[in-house]
Design a protein around this motif. Structure first.
Motif, mmCIF file in Angstrom:
data_model
loop_
_atom_site.group_PDB
_atom_site.id
_atom_site.type_symbol
_atom_site.label_atom_id
_atom_site.label_comp_id
_atom_site.label_asym_id
_atom_site.label_seq_id
_atom_site.Cartn_x
_atom_site.Cartn_y
_atom_site.Cartn_z
ATOM 1 N N PHE A 57 0.826 -1.166 -0.014
ATOM 2 C CA PHE A 57 -0.205 -0.230 -0.012
ATOM 3 C C PHE A 57 0.988 1.166 -0.146
ATOM 4 O O PHE A 57 0.698 2.372 -0.710
ATOM 5 C CB PHE A 57 -0.804 0.008 1.153
ATOM 6 N N GLY A 58 2.001 1.159 0.818
ATOM 7 C CA GLY A 58 3.025 2.301 0.728
ATOM 8 C C GLY A 58 3.534 2.350 -0.566
ATOM 9 O O GLY A 58 3.596 3.689 -1.027
ATOM 10 N N TYR A 59 3.937 1.530 -1.476
ATOM 11 C CA TYR A 59 4.263 1.493 -2.471
ATOM 12 C C TYR A 59 3.316 2.233 -3.436
ATOM 13 O O TYR A 59 3.955 3.131 -4.298
ATOM 14 C CB TYR A 59 4.741 0.070 -3.035
ATOM 15 N N ILE A 60 2.246 1.984 -3.571
ATOM 16 C CA ILE A 60 1.255 2.423 -4.342
ATOM 17 C C ILE A 60 1.277 3.698 -4.221
ATOM 18 O O ILE A 60 1.087 4.672 -5.104
ATOM 19 C CB ILE A 60 -0.216 1.559 -4.145
ATOM 20 N N ARG A 61 1.080 4.424 -2.834
ATOM 21 C CA ARG A 61 0.931 5.660 -2.870
ATOM 22 C C ARG A 61 2.348 6.357 -2.971
ATOM 23 O O ARG A 61 2.185 7.632 -3.225
ATOM 24 C CB ARG A 61 0.727 6.140 -1.387
ATOM 25 N N LEU A 62 3.478 5.900 -2.594
ATOM 26 C CA LEU A 62 4.825 6.376 -2.797
ATOM 27 C C LEU A 62 5.286 6.524 -4.078
ATOM 28 O O LEU A 62 6.050 7.432 -4.611
ATOM 29 C CB LEU A 62 5.676 5.761 -1.901
ATOM 30 N N TYR A 63 4.946 5.479 -4.949
ATOM 31 C CA TYR A 63 5.585 5.255 -6.498
ATOM 32 C C TYR A 63 4.652 5.574 -7.448
ATOM 33 O O TYR A 63 4.641 4.840 -8.673
ATOM 34 C CB TYR A 63 6.420 4.190 -6.298
ATOM 35 N N ASN A 64 3.628 6.234 -7.198
ATOM 36 C CA ASN A 64 2.409 6.321 -8.425
ATOM 37 C C ASN A 64 2.807 7.267 -9.340
ATOM 38 O O ASN A 64 3.780 8.090 -9.028
ATOM 39 C CB ASN A 64 0.928 6.660 -7.550
ATOM 40 N N THR A 65 1.915 7.299 -10.306
ATOM 41 C CA THR A 65 2.410 8.201 -11.473
ATOM 42 C C THR A 65 2.457 9.713 -11.209
ATOM 43 O O THR A 65 3.303 10.245 -11.998
ATOM 44 C CB THR A 65 1.349 8.130 -12.486
ATOM 45 N N SER A 66 1.973 10.163 -10.228
ATOM 46 C CA SER A 66 2.200 11.542 -9.822
ATOM 47 C C SER A 66 3.258 11.805 -8.849
ATOM 48 O O SER A 66 3.415 13.005 -8.348
ATOM 49 C CB SER A 66 1.038 12.480 -9.437
ATOM 50 N N SER A 67 4.271 10.963 -8.585
ATOM 51 C CA SER A 67 5.303 10.852 -7.301
ATOM 52 C C SER A 67 6.669 11.306 -8.230
ATOM 53 O O SER A 67 6.525 11.450 -9.190
ATOM 54 C CB SER A 67 5.214 9.865 -6.516
ATOM 55 N N TRP A 68 7.413 11.576 -7.140
ATOM 56 C CA TRP A 68 9.044 11.615 -7.556
ATOM 57 C C TRP A 68 9.497 10.786 -8.422
ATOM 58 O O TRP A 68 10.468 10.826 -9.310
ATOM 59 C CB TRP A 68 9.632 12.399 -6.591
ATOM 60 N N LEU A 69 9.095 9.258 -8.153
ATOM 61 C CA LEU A 69 9.851 8.200 -8.824
ATOM 62 C C LEU A 69 8.539 7.444 -9.163
ATOM 63 O O LEU A 69 8.008 6.546 -8.653
ATOM 64 C CB LEU A 69 10.468 7.413 -7.683
ATOM 65 N N PRO A 70 8.007 7.588 -10.331
ATOM 66 C CA PRO A 70 6.671 7.127 -10.972
ATOM 67 C C PRO A 70 6.847 5.536 -11.293
ATOM 68 O O PRO A 70 6.724 5.174 -12.546
ATOM 69 C CB PRO A 70 5.992 7.795 -11.799
#
Lengths: 296, 261
Positions: B107-120
């Motif tokens: 769940f953390g991955y999905i929120r941290l590395y989603n398309t609008s994040s710093w590492l999409p």
């Protein structure tokens, strides 16, 4: 890259040498930070944020609804029951093999099998139990046609508290056996003999010598089994679909489709799970420190 | 008397473990009405989705193992050699995946590395595959680290390193040609365990939407009757095979003289 830096280390002064050595841990630290710690932090922080980023307790407070409370409660009950039974049965089996005077040839195969069974979790485990205790499963049909016992009339349902607990035991018991067998091996024969010479009965030996020595490992395993069951998603989903709402299934559905209509409630749900497994392990660490203090 | 108790406890315990195994095997053979057949297995093995998802998971497992070895062996070696003070910390971190549920981590991955994040990472299929591999490496970390660290305990890391260095070896040579061969058995044990974990993993693959074996099994379980039992037998055999291989490699290995810690 890191090793290049380190090769120059002996030339550097003693004071700058220590940090250079620590640089060798950089790849591991980066990995752990990016894929273990930061994702968890993100959840914890998100649980206390509104969608626009300001601080709030509302998400956590929103957990206090009857359905979410019920989901956590049944999750905790299943985890405690399967961890307790797993510890008790695993202990009995391990004690039978180590201390019960059974032939030593049983040991190796039992440990190997435990290694297999403790890793046989998830979706296939659910299938195995459906084929055994499900409505047309082997045991269900055998009991009904041969012995006239209808499990369903007795109120047993695989998609329930007891059903999940019995299924989880399949990986809980072997884990206990794997961890407790070395600890039981560590009980020295002299301790028992010394206790007997002093007139202790079998019960007294267990209550006053063996169990206190085993206490830290027993507790540690209990905490581990609890977390193991509490986080188990795959088995529960494959077994029940989503008909039994336990906390991880609720979170799974929330991540999949935002069924609760509020993404930040998902953070709060996940945060609740971390808190509960965290408390279980905190209690373990605390009790362990206490018991080790007087074991010395 | 005590022996009777022991046999009883062992027998009851084993009954609990054997019944589901018999149950799933028997059920998997019942697809044809009135007689035992391997129809369910033929159906499953002939399913192109089975072949795709299974080979996907095998590939993921191999990548995870390669990454895990590259990450864990140098780290565990370095900790033993140079920074023993870091050991409690590293051990604590490697045990975290046993405490934090996998579903929370992903769940953390999905929120941290989603398309609008710093590492999409979740923006592309390759990125998601890489993310999933890191996730699997996290799940396997407690087992991999423990196995390698136990392996390193049986060899004299400092002496081996000094001997190699005085013969002119660099760090890469030391790791690849001195340390790795010496802890190969431990590494292989960790690798087979990683394989067993990754091959049937459900939660992470399902939530990252990757076509892995675990989600395929779950989907089949929701829609079919006999095929899931066949899949359960197949997965159990794979797990059994992995554990058997661990036993074999550790038995074939020459036992090095054990060193004081």
């Amino acid at each position: 890259m890191a090793s290049e830096t380190i090769r120059t280390a002996p030339a550097a002064s003693l004071r700058s040498r220590l940090p250079v050595n620590w640089l060798g841990l950089l790849p591991f630290a980066a990995f752990a930070l990016l894929f273990l710690i930061l994702p968890t932090m993100k959840i914890v922080i998100g649980a206390f944020q509104t969608p626009d980023g300001s601080f709030t307790f509302a998400n956590v407070a929103n957990l206090n609804t009857p359905s979410i409370r019920a989901a956590y409660w049944i999750s905790i009950r299943i985890s405690v029951a399967s961890a307790l039974l797993g510890c008790a049965i695993g202990f009995a089996m391990s004690a039978a093999v180590v201390l019960g005077g059974l032939p030593r040839v049983i040991r190796g195969p039992l440990l190997t099998f435990s290694g297999v069974a403790s890793n046989f979790a998830g979706v296939p485990l659910a299938f195995a139990f459906l084929a055994t205790l499900g409505p047309v499963g082997l045991v269900t049909v055998f009991l009904r046609t041969q012995l006239g016992i209808d499990l369903r009339l007795l109120g047993f349902n695989l998609l329930s508290f007891w059903g999940l607990t019995i299924t989880y035991l399949f990986f809980q018991i072997p884990l206990m056996i794997l961890i407790i067998t070395p600890a039981l091996d560590g009980l020295k024969r002299e301790w028992r003999e010394a206790a007997e010479v002093l007139g202790a009965t079998g019960v007294q030996y267990w209550r006053m010598v063996a169990l206190p020595i085993l206490f830290p490992s027993l507790l540690g395993t209990f905490a581990l089994l609890f977390a193991n069951a509490f986080g188990a998603v795959a088995t529960a989903i494959a077994l029940t679909g989503s008909s039994l709402s336990i906390a991880p299934i609720l979170l799974f559905a929330q991540i999949r489709g935002d069924v609760l209509g509020d993404p930040h409630l998902g953070y709060a749900l996940a945060f609740g799970m971390i808190v509960i497994t965290g408390i279980a392990n905190g209690i373990y660490i605390w009790l362990r420190a206490r018991s080790e203090r007087w074991l010395k | 008397m005590r022996r009777l108790w022991a046999w009883g406890a062992l027998f009851l315990g084993l009954l609990y473990f054997v019944l589901p195994l018999i149950g799933m095997t028997e059920f998997s053979l019942k697809m044809r009405r009135g007689e035992y057949s391997f129809d369910a297995y033929a159906k499953v093995l002939g399913d192109p989705r089975f072949q795709e998802t299974f080979s996907y998971s095998v590939a993921m497992a191999l990548f995870t193992i390669a990454f895990g070895v590259l990450l864990v062996v140098p780290t565990a070696y370095w900790v033993r050699l140079k920074v023993p003070r870091a050991r409690p910390w590293i051990e604590f971190v490697t045990l975290l995946p046993l405490v934090i549920p996998a579903i929370v981590i992903v769940f953390g991955y999905i929120r941290l590395y989603n398309t609008s994040s710093w590492l999409p990472l979740t923006g592309t299929a390759t990125g998601t595959n890489v993310l999933l591999m890191f996730g699997y490496a996290t799940l396997a970390l407690p087992y991999m680290y423990r196995a390698v660290d136990t392996g390193l305990r049986t060899i004299d890391v400092a002496t081996l390193t000094e001997a190699a260095q005085s013969l002119g070896a660099g760090w890469g040579t030391i790791l690849a040609r001195i340390i790795l061969p010496n802890v190969l058995v431990a590494v292989l044990s960790g690798a087979f365990l990683t394989f067993a974990i990754v091959i049937g993993e459900f939660t992470m693959a399902a939530l990252l939407n990757r076509p892995a074996f675990g989600p395929y099994m779950q989907l089949l379980g929701a829609n079919r009757a006999y095929e899931p039992a066949a899949l359960a037998v197949i997965s159990f055999s794979i797990t059994w095979l992995c554990m058997g291989l661990i036993q074999i490699v550790s038995r074939l290995a020459p036992k090095p003289p054990s060193q004081p810690n």
